[in-house]
Design a protein around this motif. Structure first.
Motif, PDB file in Angstrom:
ATOM      1  N   LYS A  23      28.210 129.962  55.377  1.00 31.43           N
ATOM      2  CA  LYS A  23      27.769 128.685  55.669  1.00 31.43           C
ATOM      3  C   LYS A  23      28.671 127.878  56.079  1.00 31.43           C
ATOM      4  O   LYS A  23      28.566 126.784  57.110  1.00 31.43           O
ATOM      5  N   GLU A  24      29.528 127.826  54.835  1.00 33.06           N
ATOM      6  CA  GLU A  24      30.605 126.510  55.387  1.00 33.06           C
ATOM      7  C   GLU A  24      31.467 127.388  56.395  1.00 33.06           C
ATOM      8  O   GLU A  24      32.369 126.370  56.939  1.00 33.06           O
ATOM      9  N   MET A  25      31.633 127.937  57.181  1.00 29.25           N
ATOM     10  CA  MET A  25      32.094 127.973  58.611  1.00 29.25           C
ATOM     11  C   MET A  25      31.652 127.719  59.948  1.00 29.25           C
ATOM     12  O   MET A  25      32.310 127.468  60.906  1.00 29.25           O
ATOM     13  N   LEU A  26      30.366 126.949  59.568  1.00 29.50           N
ATOM     14  CA  LEU A  26      28.981 126.839  60.832  1.00 29.50           C
ATOM     15  C   LEU A  26      30.139 125.583  61.004  1.00 29.50           C
ATOM     16  O   LEU A  26      30.951 124.542  60.168  1.00 29.50           O
ATOM     17  N   PRO A  27      29.953 125.604  62.077  1.00 32.99           N
ATOM     18  CA  PRO A  27      31.202 123.830  63.050  1.00 32.99           C
ATOM     19  C   PRO A  27      29.846 122.981  62.579  1.00 32.99           C
ATOM     20  O   PRO A  27      29.250 122.741  63.319  1.00 32.99           O
ATOM     21  N   VAL A  28      30.952 121.630  62.523  1.00 31.35           N
ATOM     22  CA  VAL A  28      30.254 120.297  63.035  1.00 31.35           C
ATOM     23  C   VAL A  28      31.563 119.997  64.003  1.00 31.35           C
ATOM     24  O   VAL A  28      32.372 119.850  63.234  1.00 31.35           O
ATOM     25  N   VAL A  29      30.640 119.979  65.411  1.00 33.83           N
ATOM     26  CA  VAL A  29      31.403 118.983  66.674  1.00 33.83           C
ATOM     27  C   VAL A  29      33.362 119.805  66.233  1.00 33.83           C
ATOM     28  O   VAL A  29      34.312 119.338  66.116  1.00 33.83           O
ATOM     29  N   GLY A  30      32.962 121.165  66.494  1.00 37.92           N
ATOM     30  CA  GLY A  30      34.860 121.610  66.900  1.00 37.92           C
ATOM     31  C   GLY A  30      35.296 122.338  65.445  1.00 37.92           C
ATOM     32  O   GLY A  30      36.243 123.256  65.568  1.00 37.92           O
ATOM     33  N   ARG A  31      34.567 121.924  64.654  1.00 30.17           N
ATOM     34  CA  ARG A  31      35.665 122.377  63.534  1.00 30.17           C
ATOM     35  C   ARG A  31      34.905 122.675  62.170  1.00 30.17           C
ATOM     36  O   ARG A  31      33.548 122.368  61.820  1.00 30.17           O
ATOM     37  N   PRO A  32      35.528 123.858  61.300  1.00 32.53           N
ATOM     38  CA  PRO A  32      34.245 124.571  60.760  1.00 32.53           C
ATOM     39  C   PRO A  32      34.160 123.404  58.977  1.00 32.53           C
ATOM     40  O   PRO A  32      34.783 123.005  59.147  1.00 32.53           O
ATOM     41  N   VAL A  33      32.692 123.620  58.243  1.00 34.27           N
ATOM     42  CA  VAL A  33      32.757 122.706  57.844  1.00 34.27           C
ATOM     43  C   VAL A  33      33.810 122.214  56.434  1.00 34.27           C
ATOM     44  O   VAL A  33      34.481 121.731  55.693  1.00 34.27           O
ATOM     45  N   ILE A  34      34.298 123.614  56.451  1.00 39.07           N
ATOM     46  CA  ILE A  34      35.202 124.040  55.173  1.00 39.07           C
ATOM     47  C   ILE A  34      36.166 123.240  55.589  1.00 39.07           C
ATOM     48  O   ILE A  34      37.251 122.794  54.519  1.00 39.07           O
ATOM     49  N   GLN A  35      36.907 122.581  56.862  1.00 39.27           N
ATOM     50  CA  GLN A  35      38.158 122.251  56.986  1.00 39.27           C
ATOM     51  C   GLN A  35      37.806 120.831  56.930  1.00 39.27           C
ATOM     52  O   GLN A  35      38.970 120.475  56.312  1.00 39.27           O
ATOM     53  N   TYR A  36      36.440 120.712  56.955  1.00 36.64           N
ATOM     54  CA  TYR A  36      36.546 119.005  56.631  1.00 36.64           C
ATOM     55  C   TYR A  36      36.499 118.744  54.924  1.00 36.64           C
ATOM     56  O   TYR A  36      37.313 117.622  54.692  1.00 36.64           O
ATOM     57  N   VAL A  37      36.177 120.306  54.004  1.00 40.47           N
ATOM     58  CA  VAL A  37      36.587 119.552  52.774  1.00 40.47           C
ATOM     59  C   VAL A  37      37.936 119.612  52.341  1.00 40.47           C
ATOM     60  O   VAL A  37      38.097 119.514  51.806  1.00 40.47           O
ATOM     61  N   VAL A  38      38.995 121.158  52.633  1.00 38.31           N
ATOM     62  CA  VAL A  38      40.230 120.911  52.966  1.00 38.31           C
ATOM     63  C   VAL A  38      40.273 119.267  52.633  1.00 38.31           C
ATOM     64  O   VAL A  38      41.327 119.102  52.040  1.00 38.31           O
ATOM     65  N   GLU A  39      40.225 119.288  54.101  1.00 37.90           N
ATOM     66  CA  GLU A  39      40.631 117.781  54.354  1.00 37.90           C
ATOM     67  C   GLU A  39      41.044 116.915  53.886  1.00 37.90           C
ATOM     68  O   GLU A  39      41.410 115.762  52.665  1.00 37.90           O
ATOM     69  N   GLU A  40      39.658 116.249  53.268  1.00 36.89           N
ATOM     70  CA  GLU A  40      38.906 115.719  52.290  1.00 36.89           C
ATOM     71  C   GLU A  40      39.203 115.613  50.540  1.00 36.89           C
ATOM     72  O   GLU A  40      40.229 115.138  50.089  1.00 36.89           O
ATOM     73  N   ALA A  41      39.807 116.413  50.884  1.00 36.94           N
ATOM     74  CA  ALA A  41      40.542 116.640  49.118  1.00 36.94           C
ATOM     75  C   ALA A  41      42.149 116.484  49.588  1.00 36.94           C
ATOM     76  O   ALA A  41      42.208 115.920  48.484  1.00 36.94           O
ATOM     77  N   VAL A  42      42.458 116.790  50.922  1.00 41.18           N
ATOM     78  CA  VAL A  42      43.988 116.790  50.587  1.00 41.18           C
ATOM     79  C   VAL A  42      44.257 115.050  50.845  1.00 41.18           C
ATOM     80  O   VAL A  42      44.926 114.310  50.301  1.00 41.18           O
ATOM     81  N   ALA A  43      43.085 114.675  51.404  1.00 42.38           N
ATOM     82  CA  ALA A  43      43.015 113.021  51.243  1.00 42.38           C
ATOM     83  C   ALA A  43      42.823 112.143  49.712  1.00 42.38           C
ATOM     84  O   ALA A  43      43.455 111.337  49.590  1.00 42.38           O
ATOM     85  N   GLY A  44      42.911 113.332  49.489  1.00 42.38           N
ATOM     86  CA  GLY A  44      42.124 112.182  48.093  1.00 42.38           C
ATOM     87  C   GLY A  44      43.278 112.573  46.907  1.00 42.38           C
ATOM     88  O   GLY A  44      43.495 111.929  45.596  1.00 42.38           O
ATOM     89  N   GLY A  45      44.268 113.593  47.543  1.00 41.96           N
ATOM     90  CA  GLY A  45      45.642 113.684  46.311  1.00 41.96           C
ATOM     91  C   GLY A  45      45.579 114.774  45.953  1.00 41.96           C
ATOM     92  O   GLY A  45      46.720 115.834  44.835  1.00 41.96           O
ATOM     93  N   ALA A  46      45.140 116.335  46.382  1.00 41.33           N
ATOM     94  CA  ALA A  46      45.003 117.686  46.300  1.00 41.33           C
ATOM     95  C   ALA A  46      46.622 118.197  47.053  1.00 41.33           C
ATOM     96  O   ALA A  46      45.854 118.074  47.922  1.00 41.33           O
ATOM     97  N   ASP A  47      47.433 119.308  46.270  1.00 42.33           N
ATOM     98  CA  ASP A  47      47.983 119.668  46.652  1.00 42.33           C
ATOM     99  C   ASP A  47      48.420 121.081  46.632  1.00 42.33           C
ATOM    100  O   ASP A  47      48.712 121.660  46.569  1.00 42.33           O
TER     101      ASP A  47
END
Ligand code: G1P
Length: 292
Positions: A23-47
């Motif tokens: 389910k994490e690979m389902l797209p939301v306007v072109g990107r899989p959901v998991i990519q948004y989650v990783v982007e959010e983690a990185v924006a939050g300071g994750a390395d």
């Protein structure tokens, strides 16, 4: 900073779409959901990100790998954006061998996390927050409970409380509480409030002992919410009503709504979507009812 992304769930609310696709690979306007989650983690300071996967979830690993077969397509802006993301944080994968629930998935990351506080972002929720959700949680911990934990909350309607973990506690500010009670998916009459866990957590490593000590709940899975109750009984857990929004994609309806919202503000799709919506209900065969 370490962030754990549990993504091992079977996606049973999204069958048959999720029978062989995470389910994490389902797209939301072109990107899989998991990519948004990783982007959010990185924006939050994750390395340093650890994604907890399971059987049938290999496409998640492939998504965050380079694909030489794509050749020149790799220079597309969308793929470049993904490359940059992959270079910003190290992404590790660990498999949860049996789907024993969210808390057990978090436990799979214990060895990697060690003795530091860490973030958890669920693999099916997209945040639009400024500051990013994990930064909001860390600020709350710094302010009210140094060394403690914080959880992201949103107010949900009464008829939705049985879909979420719901918390109660004492008010610290208009948007923060010291959490005293946590109930996973209560009946509306048993809910301590309408404050729901959105699926973003900043946790002290003591959570691991709490998870081990927690018996399975109603779904016969160890609930992270129940383990958090144990943690809150021992040390401060702050609940933060987040500034911003989170979009749940865990059911067909929620996923559809999220796509529509994101699509309607995307310059590439907006006009076409508005035209289709303006046409009203189409004539043709209807699909079987899907449950939420
Ligand atoms: C999980 C958590 C629940 C939380 C929800 C947020 O539920 O157990 O406490 O409110 O995520 O989306 P699930 O979606 O696994 O049913």
């Amino acid at each position: 900073m370490k962030v754990v992304i549990p993504a091992a769930g079977l996606g049973t609310r999204f069958l048959p779409a999720t029978k062989s696709m995470p389910k994490e690979m389902l797209p939301v306007v072109g990107r899989p959901v998991i990519q948004y989650v990783v982007e959010e983690a990185v924006a939050g300071g994750a390395d340093d990100i650890i994604i907890v996967t399971g059987r049938g979830k290999r496409s998640l690993e492939d998504h965050f790998d380079h694909n030489p077969d794509l050749g020149a397509w790799n220079s597309q802006p969308a793929l470049q954006r993904l490359e940059t993301l992959i270079e910003t944080a190290t992404i590790h994968f660990v498999r949860q061998r049996n789907p024993l629930g969210l808390a057990q998935a978090v436990l799979c990351a214990q060895q990697h996390v060690g003795q530091e506080p860490f973030g958890v972002l669920l693999g099916d929720s997209i945040y639009e927050c400024e500051p990013p959700v994990l930064r909001q949680l860390r600020s709350a911990v710094d302010r009210w409970a140094p060394g403690g934990s914080a959880i992201a909350l949103e107010v949900v309607p009464e008829d939705r409380v049985d879909h979420y973990g719901i918390v109660g506690g004492t008010q610290l500010s208009p948007t923060a509480i010291r959490v005293q009670q946590l109930v996973e998916k209560p009946r509306p009459q048993d809910a301590p409030s309408r404050l729901a866990l959105t699926g973003a957590y900043w946790l002290s490593p003591r959570i691991f002992d709490c998870i081990r000590a927690t018996p399975p709940g109603r779904r016969n899975e160890v609930e992270l919410t129940d383990a958090l109750q144990r943690l809150a009984d021992q040390e401060p857990v702050i609940g933060v009503v987040i500034e911003g929004r989170r979009f749940d994609t865990g059911t067909p309806l929620l996923w559809f709504e999220t796509n529509l919202r994101f699509g309607l503000r995307d310059p590439e799709y907006r006009a076409a979507l508005e035209r289709v919506l303006g046409e009203g209900p189409p004539v043709g065969p209807t699909s079987p009812p899907s449950h939420e």
